[in-house]
Design a protein around this motif. Structure first.
Motif, mmCIF file in Angstrom:
data_model
loop_
_atom_site.group_PDB
_atom_site.id
_atom_site.type_symbol
_atom_site.label_atom_id
_atom_site.label_comp_id
_atom_site.label_asym_id
_atom_site.label_seq_id
_atom_site.Cartn_x
_atom_site.Cartn_y
_atom_site.Cartn_z
ATOM 1 N N VAL A 112 -15.233 -7.871 7.696
ATOM 2 C CA VAL A 112 -14.883 -8.421 6.375
ATOM 3 C C VAL A 112 -14.575 -7.258 5.438
ATOM 4 O O VAL A 112 -15.417 -6.376 5.226
ATOM 5 N N GLY A 113 -13.349 -7.237 4.916
ATOM 6 C CA GLY A 113 -12.948 -6.216 3.950
ATOM 7 C C GLY A 113 -12.942 -6.793 2.547
ATOM 8 O O GLY A 113 -13.517 -7.862 2.291
ATOM 9 N N GLU A 114 -12.263 -6.082 1.648
ATOM 10 C CA GLU A 114 -12.329 -6.460 0.237
ATOM 11 C C GLU A 114 -11.235 -7.459 -0.137
ATOM 12 O O GLU A 114 -11.499 -8.625 -0.427
ATOM 13 N N ALA A 115 -9.996 -6.993 -0.124
ATOM 14 C CA ALA A 115 -8.866 -7.823 -0.568
ATOM 15 C C ALA A 115 -7.591 -7.156 -0.079
ATOM 16 O O ALA A 115 -7.574 -5.945 0.152
ATOM 17 N N PRO A 116 -6.523 -7.932 0.046
ATOM 18 C CA PRO A 116 -5.269 -7.321 0.498
ATOM 19 C C PRO A 116 -4.755 -6.294 -0.507
ATOM 20 O O PRO A 116 -4.971 -6.429 -1.706
ATOM 21 N N GLY A 117 -4.081 -5.287 0.011
ATOM 22 C CA GLY A 117 -3.341 -4.345 -0.831
ATOM 23 C C GLY A 117 -1.857 -4.693 -0.756
ATOM 24 O O GLY A 117 -1.483 -5.775 -0.279
ATOM 25 N N ARG A 118 -1.030 -3.756 -1.171
ATOM 26 C CA ARG A 118 0.410 -4.026 -1.214
ATOM 27 C C ARG A 118 0.974 -4.362 0.157
ATOM 28 O O ARG A 118 1.706 -5.338 0.338
ATOM 29 N N ASP A 119 0.607 -3.567 1.177
ATOM 30 C CA ASP A 119 1.188 -3.785 2.513
ATOM 31 C C ASP A 119 0.725 -5.109 3.104
ATOM 32 O O ASP A 119 1.492 -5.826 3.744
ATOM 33 N N GLU A 120 -0.556 -5.419 2.882
ATOM 34 C CA GLU A 120 -1.113 -6.663 3.427
ATOM 35 C C GLU A 120 -0.489 -7.875 2.731
ATOM 36 O O GLU A 120 -0.199 -8.887 3.364
ATOM 37 N N ASP A 121 -0.276 -7.754 1.424
ATOM 38 C CA ASP A 121 0.349 -8.829 0.640
ATOM 39 C C ASP A 121 1.752 -9.109 1.183
ATOM 40 O O ASP A 121 2.179 -10.251 1.284
ATOM 41 N N LEU A 125 -1.039 -10.226 6.386
ATOM 42 C CA LEU A 125 -2.094 -9.899 7.361
ATOM 43 C C LEU A 125 -3.032 -8.850 6.764
ATOM 44 O O LEU A 125 -2.572 -7.978 6.008
ATOM 45 N N PRO A 126 -4.332 -8.925 7.111
ATOM 46 C CA PRO A 126 -5.257 -7.939 6.548
ATOM 47 C C PRO A 126 -5.146 -6.571 7.224
ATOM 48 O O PRO A 126 -4.802 -6.477 8.407
ATOM 49 N N PHE A 127 -5.453 -5.543 6.477
ATOM 50 C CA PHE A 127 -5.585 -4.182 7.017
ATOM 51 C C PHE A 127 -4.387 -3.745 7.880
ATOM 52 O O PHE A 127 -4.555 -3.433 9.066
ATOM 53 N N VAL A 128 -3.223 -3.752 7.276
ATOM 54 C CA VAL A 128 -2.059 -3.248 8.011
ATOM 55 C C VAL A 128 -1.525 -1.945 7.408
ATOM 56 O O VAL A 128 -0.680 -1.297 7.996
ATOM 57 N N ARG A 130 -2.328 1.962 5.397
ATOM 58 C CA ARG A 130 -2.922 3.220 5.910
ATOM 59 C C ARG A 130 -4.391 3.040 6.268
ATOM 60 O O ARG A 130 -4.857 3.495 7.295
ATOM 61 N N SER A 131 -5.132 2.346 5.400
ATOM 62 C CA SER A 131 -6.558 2.202 5.708
ATOM 63 C C SER A 131 -6.746 1.265 6.902
ATOM 64 O O SER A 131 -7.680 1.429 7.690
ATOM 65 N N GLY A 132 -5.829 0.306 7.054
ATOM 66 C CA GLY A 132 -5.906 -0.581 8.214
ATOM 67 C C GLY A 132 -5.645 0.165 9.515
ATOM 68 O O GLY A 132 -6.292 -0.098 10.538
ATOM 69 N N THR A 158 -11.030 -10.394 8.315
ATOM 70 C CA THR A 158 -10.633 -11.104 7.099
ATOM 71 C C THR A 158 -11.110 -10.299 5.894
ATOM 72 O O THR A 158 -11.605 -9.181 6.034
ATOM 73 N N ASN A 159 -10.923 -10.868 4.709
ATOM 74 C CA ASN A 159 -11.311 -10.196 3.470
ATOM 75 C C ASN A 159 -12.110 -11.141 2.588
ATOM 76 O O ASN A 159 -12.035 -12.363 2.751
ATOM 77 N N VAL A 160 -12.814 -10.586 1.622
ATOM 78 C CA VAL A 160 -13.513 -11.417 0.631
ATOM 79 C C VAL A 160 -12.498 -12.255 -0.141
ATOM 80 O O VAL A 160 -12.695 -13.442 -0.360
ATOM 81 N N PHE A 232 -18.761 2.339 5.204
ATOM 82 C CA PHE A 232 -17.770 2.771 4.224
ATOM 83 C C PHE A 232 -16.412 2.141 4.530
ATOM 84 O O PHE A 232 -16.047 1.948 5.701
ATOM 85 N N HIS A 233 -15.658 1.889 3.471
ATOM 86 C CA HIS A 233 -14.305 1.359 3.611
ATOM 87 C C HIS A 233 -13.397 2.481 4.134
ATOM 88 O O HIS A 233 -13.533 3.641 3.724
ATOM 89 N N PRO A 234 -12.458 2.146 5.047
ATOM 90 C CA PRO A 234 -11.570 3.219 5.542
ATOM 91 C C PRO A 234 -10.796 3.922 4.427
ATOM 92 O O PRO A 234 -10.493 5.113 4.561
#
Ligand code: URA
Length: 261
Positions: A112-121, A125-128, A130-132, A158-160, A232-234
């Motif tokens: 479980v991660g936090e929330a989508p970023g720009r790439d995921e949006d 899909l979650p974590f796609v 750099r951190s993904g 998934t994410n929160v 820790f978060h990637p």
């Protein structure tokens, strides 16, 4: 004043773009102003239409709580449809896609991660980003992959929050509280053997604490009887590579728990 000639060399332009992205730029703004009000009146782009059609969920009557909605979802398809149709969270309006999950629902491990970023949006899909990619390498180091078919080697992610907060700001407490019943239902439907909460938001949300990830990480906790490893978060590891040693220890703890079960 004479404006200097702009570079035309592809490598220079690519480096300039990468630099701006690194600084946090996430939209290209053109020379001509764009009316966002008119844009809102235009038909939805195909990707949103497709997502809406796929969801094909009934309208949510006013006053229905997310607890009631989530409780009525008997499987993942129903949960995804209910979340896609949910209009109560303002984040949805600024997002391109619902980011529901990725990976194998039969996995022993759920991240479980936090929330989508720009790439995921963009990808839905979650974590796609750099951190993904770092998360995938970290999971691979303990023999887990979101692409694996065998549940022993698989992971489900998934994410929160399922929609991107603007400018990648931290999720607000009211947004998390509103969407929490969906996350809880999601975990209950997957019923993983082990949960991995990556980053502050996920760990605090699942463990219902205000303690920070630096203190939580590395210590097994529980969510409704399921062991939870906060780590820790990637994205934090990308910013502070010295945290990787702790993250590796936490991953090994997850591996050990799976091996012993
Ligand atoms: N960070 C997260 O917490 N989740 C994502 O899906 C991407 C980045």
């Amino acid at each position: 004043m004479r404006v200097p000639d702009l570079p035309t060399d592809a490598a220079v332009l690519r480096a300039a773009l990468a630099w701006q992205v690194e600084l946090g730029a996430d939209e290209a703004i053109g020379e001509t102003p764009v009316s966002r009000f008119e844009a809102a009146a235009r038909p939805e782009p195909p990707v949103r239409q497709a997502a809406a059609a796929a969801a094909a969920a009934p309208e949510v009557p006013a006053g229905v709580t997310t607890e009631a909605l989530a409780a009525g979802c008997g499987d993942l398809a129903a949960l995804r449809a209910a979340m896609a149709a949910f209009e109560g969270c303002a984040l949805k309006k600024g997002a391109r896609n619902l980011v529901f999950s990725d990976g194998n629902p039969a996995a022993r491990v759920m991240v479980v991660g936090e929330a989508p970023g720009r790439d995921e949006d963009r990808a839905g899909l979650p974590f796609v980003g750099r951190s993904g990619q770092l998360l995938d390498r970290m999971l691979a180091a303990i023999g887990l992959s979101r692409k694996a078919e065998a549940p022993e080697a698989a992971v489900y992610i998934t994410n929160v929050l399922p929609w991107r907060p603007p400018q990648n700001r931290d999720p607000a407490a009211d947004e998390v509280a509103m969407m929490l019943p969906f996350l809880h239902r999601h975990i209950a439907l997957i019923a993983p053997e082990v949960l991995v909460a990556v980053g502050n938001s996920a760990a605090r949300t699942l463990l219902e604490t205000t303690t920070g990830i630096t203190r939580l990480r590395g210590h097994w906790a529980e969510w409704r009887g399921i062991p939870v490893m906060p780590m820790f978060h990637p994205a934090a590891l990308l910013r502070n590579p010295e945290l990787k040693r702790a993250a590796w220890a936490d991953l090994l703890a997850v591996r050990k728990r799976l091996d012993e079960a």
